[in-house]
Design a protein around this motif. Structure first.
Motif, PDB file in Angstrom:
ATOM      1  N   ILE A 266       0.824  -1.205   0.000  1.00 11.67           N
ATOM      2  CA  ILE A 266       0.000   0.000   0.000  1.00 11.67           C
ATOM      3  C   ILE A 266       0.866   1.266   0.000  1.00 11.67           C
ATOM      4  CG2 ILE A 266      -0.377   0.116   2.525  1.00 11.67           C
ATOM      5  CD1 ILE A 266      -2.966   0.768  -0.224  1.00 11.67           C
TER       6      ILE A 266
ATOM      7  N   ALA B  45       7.051  -8.490  -6.822  1.00 15.46           N
ATOM      8  CA  ALA B  45       7.414  -9.907  -6.894  1.00 15.46           C
ATOM      9  C   ALA B  45       6.185 -10.801  -7.097  1.00 15.46           C
ATOM     10  CB  ALA B  45       8.164 -10.326  -5.626  1.00 15.46           C
TER      11      ALA B  45
ATOM     12  N   GLY C 102      -0.726  -5.076  -3.583  1.00 18.12           N
ATOM     13  CA  GLY C 102      -1.283  -4.920  -2.234  1.00 18.12           C
ATOM     14  C   GLY C 102      -0.463  -5.541  -1.118  1.00 18.12           C
TER      15      GLY C 102
ATOM     16  N   LYS D 170       0.413  -7.227   1.905  1.00 24.09           N
ATOM     17  CA  LYS D 170      -0.424  -7.724   3.002  1.00 24.09           C
ATOM     18  C   LYS D 170      -1.885  -7.362   2.796  1.00 24.09           C
ATOM     19  CE  LYS D 170       3.379  -7.476   6.319  1.00 24.09           C
ATOM     20  NZ  LYS D 170       4.434  -6.719   5.609  1.00 24.09           N
ATOM     21  N   LEU D 171      -2.135  -6.283   2.063  1.00 23.64           N
ATOM     22  CA  LEU D 171      -3.503  -5.795   1.856  1.00 23.64           C
ATOM     23  C   LEU D 171      -4.046  -6.334   0.531  1.00 23.64           C
ATOM     24  CD1 LEU D 171      -5.804  -4.000   2.781  1.00 23.64           C
ATOM     25  CD2 LEU D 171      -4.471  -2.007   2.152  1.00 23.64           C
TER      26      LEU D 171
ATOM     27  N   PRO E 218      -5.140  -6.964   6.632  1.00 22.25           N
ATOM     28  CA  PRO E 218      -5.804  -5.948   7.456  1.00 22.25           C
ATOM     29  C   PRO E 218      -7.322  -6.033   7.379  1.00 22.25           C
ATOM     30  CG  PRO E 218      -4.129  -4.948   6.084  1.00 22.25           C
ATOM     31  CD  PRO E 218      -4.236  -6.357   5.656  1.00 22.25           C
TER      32      PRO E 218
ATOM     33  N   LEU F 231      -9.149  -3.697   9.808  1.00 17.69           N
ATOM     34  CA  LEU F 231      -9.635  -2.461  10.427  1.00 17.69           C
ATOM     35  C   LEU F 231      -9.120  -1.260   9.647  1.00 17.69           C
ATOM     36  CD1 LEU F 231     -11.143  -1.074  12.764  1.00 17.69           C
ATOM     37  CD2 LEU F 231      -8.909  -0.826  13.854  1.00 17.69           C
TER      38      LEU F 231
ATOM     39  N   PRO G 246      10.432  -9.898  -9.284  1.00 23.14           N
ATOM     40  CA  PRO G 246      11.201  -9.668  -8.056  1.00 23.14           C
ATOM     41  C   PRO G 246      12.507  -8.926  -8.343  1.00 23.14           C
ATOM     42  CG  PRO G 246      11.375 -11.970  -8.748  1.00 23.14           C
ATOM     43  CD  PRO G 246      10.364 -11.326  -9.650  1.00 23.14           C
TER      44      PRO G 246
ATOM     45  N   ASN H 260       9.856  -0.307  -1.133  1.00 23.38           N
ATOM     46  CA  ASN H 260       8.711  -0.604  -0.273  1.00 23.38           C
ATOM     47  C   ASN H 260       8.881  -2.019   0.302  1.00 23.38           C
ATOM     48  OD1 ASN H 260       5.250  -1.445  -0.929  1.00 23.38           O
ATOM     49  ND2 ASN H 260       6.046  -0.531   0.900  1.00 23.38           N
TER      50      ASN H 260
ATOM     51  N   ALA I  70       1.015 -13.049  13.118  1.00 23.93           N
ATOM     52  CA  ALA I  70      -0.344 -13.546  13.318  1.00 23.93           C
ATOM     53  C   ALA I  70      -0.494 -14.943  12.758  1.00 23.93           C
ATOM     54  CB  ALA I  70      -1.344 -12.622  12.642  1.00 23.93           C
TER      55      ALA I  70
ATOM     56  N   MET J  34      -8.301 -14.770  13.772  1.00 25.20           N
ATOM     57  CA  MET J  34      -6.883 -14.450  13.952  1.00 25.20           C
ATOM     58  C   MET J  34      -6.470 -14.439  15.425  1.00 25.20           C
ATOM     59  SD  MET J  34      -5.005 -10.999  12.607  1.00 25.20           S
ATOM     60  CE  MET J  34      -4.364  -9.926  13.864  1.00 25.20           C
TER      61      MET J  34
ATOM     62  N   THR K 237       5.621 -11.548   1.558  1.00 23.48           N
ATOM     63  CA  THR K 237       5.802 -10.097   1.497  1.00 23.48           C
ATOM     64  C   THR K 237       7.213  -9.653   1.845  1.00 23.48           C
ATOM     65  OG1 THR K 237       5.089  -9.769   3.791  1.00 23.48           O
ATOM     66  CG2 THR K 237       3.377  -9.699   2.116  1.00 23.48           C
TER      67      THR K 237
ATOM     68  N   GLY L  64       0.845  -0.474   9.777  1.00 18.87           N
ATOM     69  CA  GLY L  64      -0.592  -0.197   9.731  1.00 18.87           C
ATOM     70  C   GLY L  64      -0.873   0.697   8.528  1.00 18.87           C
ATOM     71  N   ILE L  65      -2.071   0.559   7.971  1.00 17.37           N
ATOM     72  CA  ILE L  65      -2.382   1.280   6.733  1.00 17.37           C
ATOM     73  C   ILE L  65      -2.203   2.798   6.876  1.00 17.37           C
ATOM     74  CG2 ILE L  65      -4.197   1.735   5.020  1.00 17.37           C
ATOM     75  CD1 ILE L  65      -5.336  -1.070   5.890  1.00 17.37           C
TER      76      ILE L  65
ATOM     77  N   CYS M  53       1.456   3.722   6.965  1.00 17.98           N
ATOM     78  CA  CYS M  53       2.082   3.440   5.668  1.00 17.98           C
ATOM     79  C   CYS M  53       1.759   4.558   4.673  1.00 17.98           C
ATOM     80  CB  CYS M  53       1.587   2.108   5.113  1.00 17.98           C
ATOM     81  SG  CYS M  53       2.338   0.686   5.936  1.00 17.98           S
TER      82      CYS M  53
HETATM   83  P1  FAD Z   1       3.629  -4.837   2.281  1.00 17.39           P
HETATM   84  O1  FAD Z   1       2.178  -5.049   2.316  1.00 17.39           O
HETATM   85  O2  FAD Z   1       4.485  -5.580   3.228  1.00 17.39           O
HETATM   86  O3  FAD Z   1       4.090  -5.139   0.798  1.00 17.39           O
HETATM   87  C1  FAD Z   1       5.399  -5.147   0.373  1.00 17.39           C
HETATM   88  C2  FAD Z   1       5.368  -5.572  -1.087  1.00 17.39           C
HETATM   89  O4  FAD Z   1       6.684  -5.572  -1.605  1.00 17.39           O
HETATM   90  C3  FAD Z   1       4.812  -6.975  -1.283  1.00 17.39           C
HETATM   91  O5  FAD Z   1       3.815  -6.953  -2.263  1.00 17.39           O
HETATM   92  C4  FAD Z   1       6.026  -7.778  -1.717  1.00 17.39           C
HETATM   93  O6  FAD Z   1       5.713  -8.840  -2.594  1.00 17.39           O
HETATM   94  C5  FAD Z   1       6.838  -6.719  -2.410  1.00 17.39           C
HETATM   95  N1  FAD Z   1       8.267  -7.045  -2.468  1.00 17.39           N
HETATM   96  C6  FAD Z   1       9.060  -7.376  -1.424  1.00 17.39           C
HETATM   97  N2  FAD Z   1      10.296  -7.603  -1.859  1.00 17.39           N
HETATM   98  C7  FAD Z   1      10.306  -7.401  -3.194  1.00 17.39           C
HETATM   99  C8  FAD Z   1      11.303  -7.462  -4.208  1.00 17.39           C
HETATM  100  N3  FAD Z   1      12.588  -7.772  -3.929  1.00 17.39           N
HETATM  101  N4  FAD Z   1      10.948  -7.179  -5.482  1.00 17.39           N
HETATM  102  C9  FAD Z   1       9.678  -6.846  -5.789  1.00 17.39           C
HETATM  103  N5  FAD Z   1       8.690  -6.782  -4.861  1.00 17.39           N
HETATM  104  C10 FAD Z   1       9.010  -7.048  -3.583  1.00 17.39           C
HETATM  105  N6  FAD Z   1      -3.023  -2.671   9.326  1.00 17.39           N
HETATM  106  C11 FAD Z   1      -4.121  -1.914   9.588  1.00 17.39           C
HETATM  107  O7  FAD Z   1      -4.099  -0.692   9.382  1.00 17.39           O
HETATM  108  N7  FAD Z   1      -5.269  -2.476  10.073  1.00 17.39           N
HETATM  109  C12 FAD Z   1      -5.356  -3.810  10.310  1.00 17.39           C
HETATM  110  O8  FAD Z   1      -6.410  -4.297  10.720  1.00 17.39           O
HETATM  111  C13 FAD Z   1      -4.225  -4.629  10.065  1.00 17.39           C
HETATM  112  N8  FAD Z   1      -4.269  -5.962  10.274  1.00 17.39           N
HETATM  113  C14 FAD Z   1      -3.288  -6.764   9.759  1.00 17.39           C
HETATM  114  C15 FAD Z   1      -3.453  -8.146   9.763  1.00 17.39           C
HETATM  115  C16 FAD Z   1      -2.522  -8.965   9.153  1.00 17.39           C
HETATM  116  C17 FAD Z   1      -2.719 -10.454   9.133  1.00 17.39           C
HETATM  117  C18 FAD Z   1      -1.383  -8.395   8.536  1.00 17.39           C
HETATM  118  C19 FAD Z   1      -0.377  -9.261   7.820  1.00 17.39           C
HETATM  119  C20 FAD Z   1      -1.180  -7.020   8.594  1.00 17.39           C
HETATM  120  C21 FAD Z   1      -2.126  -6.189   9.193  1.00 17.39           C
HETATM  121  N9  FAD Z   1      -1.990  -4.796   9.202  1.00 17.39           N
HETATM  122  C22 FAD Z   1      -3.065  -4.011   9.537  1.00 17.39           C
HETATM  123  C23 FAD Z   1      -0.736  -4.155   8.808  1.00 17.39           C
HETATM  124  C24 FAD Z   1      -0.758  -3.696   7.351  1.00 17.39           C
HETATM  125  O9  FAD Z   1      -1.214  -4.735   6.553  1.00 17.39           O
HETATM  126  C25 FAD Z   1       0.641  -3.313   6.921  1.00 17.39           C
HETATM  127  O10 FAD Z   1       1.225  -2.381   7.816  1.00 17.39           O
HETATM  128  C26 FAD Z   1       0.669  -2.715   5.533  1.00 17.39           C
HETATM  129  O11 FAD Z   1      -0.211  -3.343   4.648  1.00 17.39           O
HETATM  130  C27 FAD Z   1       2.096  -2.808   5.024  1.00 17.39           C
HETATM  131  O12 FAD Z   1       2.187  -2.207   3.767  1.00 17.39           O
HETATM  132  P2  FAD Z   1       3.581  -1.956   3.077  1.00 17.39           P
HETATM  133  O13 FAD Z   1       3.355  -0.956   2.015  1.00 17.39           O
HETATM  134  O14 FAD Z   1       4.626  -1.653   4.080  1.00 17.39           O
HETATM  135  O15 FAD Z   1       4.024  -3.307   2.366  1.00 17.39           O
END
Ligand code: FAD
Length: 485
Positions: free
Chosen positions: A11, A32, A37, A39-40, A54, A56, A248, A277, A306, A373, A426, A470-471, A474
């Motif tokens: 995200i 990759a 998305g 985690k989302l 996520p 919430l 990737p 990211n 989780a 969860m 992820t 968290g969204i 982020c």
């Molecule tokens: P991520 O979602 O971690 O994505 C990183 C991306 O980078 C992935 O798509 C991955 O494939 C890609 N990537 C990694 N390495 C490479 C590479 N070398 N080359 C190309 N691509 C690559 N947050 C909330 O706000 N509310 C909630 O209720 C909540 N509940 C959650 C429940 C669970 C089960 C989980 C797992 C998370 C939850 N979160 C929640 C946290 C939230 O999901 C994350 O903080 C947020 O989505 C992280 O986003 P991000 O942009 O950091 O990257």
């Protein structure tokens, strides 16, 4: 125009791509996975749809802001509604109630069901708002790692009120002082888990979190949580951002103090600007093996992970809502298991999310899509298969007991997500949900900056860097990073 690359379509990566495209960069997102998305994201299991991570959603204006920035009308892309209730709570002693989203009504509910004086809840939520205001000025809207952050009126006002952040005692200590009923303490202690922390260690500053849910509000996006991802990808594509899936990145290629491009499966691609990211630990360990790693930051203890069971259930439960919590009997022991023993207690607090309550098409007419969860420790090589089997049995027993139903017999289909899978899908270090934990009061200063101090055109964004996971955070990190660029 400068060619910019964003590594990862999480995200924060998508939001950064949008912001850079608006600034005039030609942006490519290299992801990759076969889907955006991170985690989302979302998946289908038979007739049931599930949001993978996520559930919430707070601060929707941070999503809307991106459409406005791009000169678009947010509702053309993305719609959501405010939730009338935040959560349904179930305790082992048989107490159960629906927590209203409105602070005054919540105060009345807690008085009625737990005997908690309404004034304590009112004060708690007022304090939460005050703390949030200070934190927001100091931590959430700026890089912590640039001098300018410390030299403006907003920040100054923040410093003058720093003592109010309550950073010198734990969340549990503060909540036990404020509330008289242990069940209320447990209810408000749970907010520590919103960033993967331990209420018995994290500073009381984290009492800012309930402010978002009650004073500001919790929301549900039409189409489920994945609509956040999909609508922002659509916006990015409308702005000319190119997404490359199943791509990737293997190496960030550097020369002196600059990044020159990226190594992807097809070979070398030159870029003038790179934003990672990918989790910052994995970025240094896997993509920058010859750079000097900021070990102190990378080695900080991680937030919790989780264990999730996605169950297609072939019955409907009118006593359940979108968000439901089934509390453990013994919260201190539950967290000692998570953060000291690094395992899952036999009586874990169970979170149950059912999007079909709002999106009927997410489950068959006579069923519900259960996202079940429990908090799990970050991946340290535990025997997950054994832990999953015992925890599954414990959860089924607990839910069956508290709902008066034979849950096992209602499960029509099942998928499981565990810390190993979160890590492999992820790249997040040890499968942590929120990057570093906030279990000590210096945590905010021990997250990586949104820029590299070694390479001038390399930046970092997402849940593993400032301001955190968290969204909402982020999305704020994308705003800070694009600002620095
Ligand atoms: P991520 O979602 O971690 O994505 C990183 C991306 O980078 C992935 O798509 C991955 O494939 C890609 N990537 C990694 N390495 C490479 C590479 N070398 N080359 C190309 N691509 C690559 N947050 C909330 O706000 N509310 C909630 O209720 C909540 N509940 C959650 C429940 C669970 C089960 C989980 C797992 C998370 C939850 N979160 C929640 C946290 C939230 O999901 C994350 O903080 C947020 O989505 C992280 O986003 P991000 O942009 O950091 O990257």
């Amino acid at each position: 125009t400068t060619q910019a690359a964003v590594i990862g379509a999480g995200i924060a990566g998508i939001a950064t791509a949008i912001r850079l495209a608006v600034k005039g960069y030609a942006v490519e997102v290299l992801e990759a996975n076969a889907y955006p998305g991170g985690k989302l994201s979302s998946f289908q299991l038979g007739d049931y749809r599930f949001d993978a991570g996520p559930s919430l959603f707070t601060l929707p204006q941070l999503v809307d802001e991106l459409f406005v920035l791009a000169g678009k009308k947010p509702t053309d892309y993305f719609q959501y509604q405010k939730l009338p209730e935040t959560c349904r709570y179930f305790y082992e002693d048989g107490t159960r109630f629906v927590a209203d989203a409105e602070p005054e009504k919540l105060a009345q509910t807690l008085e009625k069901y737990l005997g908690e004086p309404a004034e304590s809840t009112r004060r708690h939520l007022r304090d939460s708002a005050l703390k949030y205001d200070i934190t927001e000025r100091l931590f959430l809207h700026r890089s912590l790692h640039k001098l300018g952050t410390y030299l403006n009126r907003d920040a100054l006002k923040g410093y003058l009120n720093l003592h109010r952040l309550d950073a010198f005692r734990t969340m549990n200590r503060a909540n036990s002082t404020r509330f008289k009923d242990p069940r209320t303490v447990q209810l408000f202690n749970r907010y520590a888990t919103y960033n993967g922390s331990d209420p018995f260690r994290t500073p009381a500053t984290m009492n800012i979190i309930p402010h978002l849910e009650y004073n500001v509000g919790a929301y549900f996006p039409a189409g489920g949580m994945v609509a956040i991802t999909n609508s922002l990808v659509r916006l990015a594509e409308d702005l000319g951002v190119q997404f490359h899936y199943q791509t990737p990145v293997r190496r960030i290629v550097t020369e002196g103090n600059r990044v020159t491009g990226l190594e992807v499966p097809a070979g070398f691609r030159p870029f003038g600007l790179v934003v990672s990211n990918m989790d910052v630990v994995s970025t240094f360990r896997k993509l920058l093996p010859t750079a000097k790693p900021p070990e102190r930051i990378l080695r900080q203890p991680k937030s919790s992970s989780a264990l999730i069971f996605y169950w297609g259930i072939n019955r409907r439960f009118s006593e359940l809502g979108l968000h439901n919590i089934f509390f453990s009997q013994d919260y201190p022991t539950e967290f000692r298991y998570l953060f000291d023993k690094k395992t899952i207690h036999a009586d874990p607090t169970v979170y149950l999310n059912i999007t079909s309550k709002y999106e009927p098409s997410d489950a068959p007419a006579d069923g519900e899509n259960w996202f079940v969860m429990v908090n799990a420790p970050a991946n340290d090589g535990q025997d997950w298969d054994a832990l999953i089997a015992t925890t599954r049995a414990n959860i089924i027993q607990k839910l069956s007991r508290l709902l008066g139903a034979d849950v096992a017999s209602l499960i029509a289909c099942e998928a499981v997500l565990d810390p190993r899978l979160i890590e492999s899908r992820t790249s997040s270090a040890q499968g942590a949900l929120y990057g570093n934990s906030s279990n000590n009061r210096f945590a905010a200063f021990l997250r990586h900056a949104n820029f590299s101090s070694q390479f001038r055109n390399l930046y970092f964004v997402g849940g593993s860097v400032h301001p955190g996971g968290g969204i909402p955070l982020c999305l704020l990190s994308a705003r800070i990073t694009a600002g620095l660029v």
